[in-house]
Scaffold this active site. Structure first.
Site, PDB file in Angstrom:
ATOM      1  N   HIS A  71      38.902  39.884  39.354  1.00 58.39           N
ATOM      2  CA  HIS A  71      37.797  38.950  39.551  1.00 58.39           C
ATOM      3  C   HIS A  71      36.672  39.546  40.411  1.00 58.39           C
ATOM      4  CE1 HIS A  71      39.627  38.479  43.469  1.00 58.39           C
ATOM      5  NE2 HIS A  71      38.559  37.800  43.856  1.00 58.39           N
ATOM      6  N   HIS A  86      31.375  39.851  42.614  1.00 57.07           N
ATOM      7  CA  HIS A  86      32.429  38.833  42.567  1.00 57.07           C
ATOM      8  C   HIS A  86      32.155  37.889  41.401  1.00 57.07           C
ATOM      9  CE1 HIS A  86      35.034  35.570  43.965  1.00 57.07           C
ATOM     10  NE2 HIS A  86      35.541  36.427  44.835  1.00 57.07           N
TER      11      HIS A  86
END
Length: 165
Positions: A71, A86
Site C-alpha cells: 500500500h 501512500h
C-alpha cells in the site's frame, strides 16, 4: 564573451521537478482524511485521487522500501529527496489484497515507471478513503517547495523543490 544570453544557472541549481505519481487530481494535503498526513507530521506533500488505480514513479531514483502490504512505497531521488507514496488511508488493514507491486526495494526507476497497481473499488469498499498522500519525508534538506494542483497525469509537474546547498 559577455555571457549576456546565458540563463542564470544559479536560479535553477538544486531544483527538482516532481511529476505526478497518479493520473487524476492533485490537491492540498490538508484535505487528506488522516491527521498525520493532513498536518504535515510526516513531511510536506500533496494528496491525489486516482482515475486508473496505478501508482507511478514521480521522478528518477531508487526504491528504498515497498511495504509488505504493497500500500506504500518509499523512494529516494537522485538528488536525495526521500518521498513516501501512500495509496489510500487505512489500506494497511487490507493486508495486500487488491495491490500488485511491479518493483522491489533497490530497484532503479525513472519518472513515469509503473510501481503498484491497486483495485479502486476494493479500496472504496474496505478502506477509510481512496485519497492518496505523497510526502517528502526529509524536509531538512529543503529550502523551498512550490506545489501545483488540479487535474494531473504522469507528465504534470506537481512540485518544484529547491534543495539546500
Amino acid at each position: 564573451m559577455f555571457n549576456i544570453f546565458k540563463k542564470n544557472k544559479n536560479e535553477e541549481d538544486n531544483v527538482v521537478e516532481v511529476k505526478s505519481p497518479f493520473i487524476g487530481k492533485c490537491f492540498e494535503v490538508k484535505d487528506i482524511p488522516d491527521e498525520v498526513f493532513a498536518s504535515n507530521m510526516m513531511g510536506e506533500g500533496v494528496g491525489f485521487s486516482s482515475k486508473d488505480g496505478i501508482l507511478y514513479s514521480p521522478l528518477e531514483g531508487e526504491i528504498i522500501q515497498v511495504f509488505p502490504t504493497k500500500h506504500a512505497v518509499v523512494m529516494r531521488s537522485v538528488e536525495g529527496l526521500e518521498i513516501l507514496l501512500h495509496i489510500g488511508i487505512d489500506t494497511v488493514e487490507m493486508k495486500g489484497e487488491g495491490f500488485e507491486a511491479f518493483v522491489n526495494s533497490g530497484a532503479k526507476v525513472k519518472a513515469g515507471d509503473k510501481l503498484i497497481s491497486f483495485d479502486l473499488n476494493l479500496i472504496n469498499e474496505k478502506a477509510k478513503s481512496n485519497l492518496s498522500p505523497m510526502v517528502i519525508t526529509n524536509k531538512e534538506i529543503i529550502e523551498h517547495i512550490e506545489f501545483n494542483y488540479g487535474e494531473v497525469d504522469t507528465n504534470s509537474v506537481i512540485a518544484r523543490v529547491k534543495i539546500k546547498k
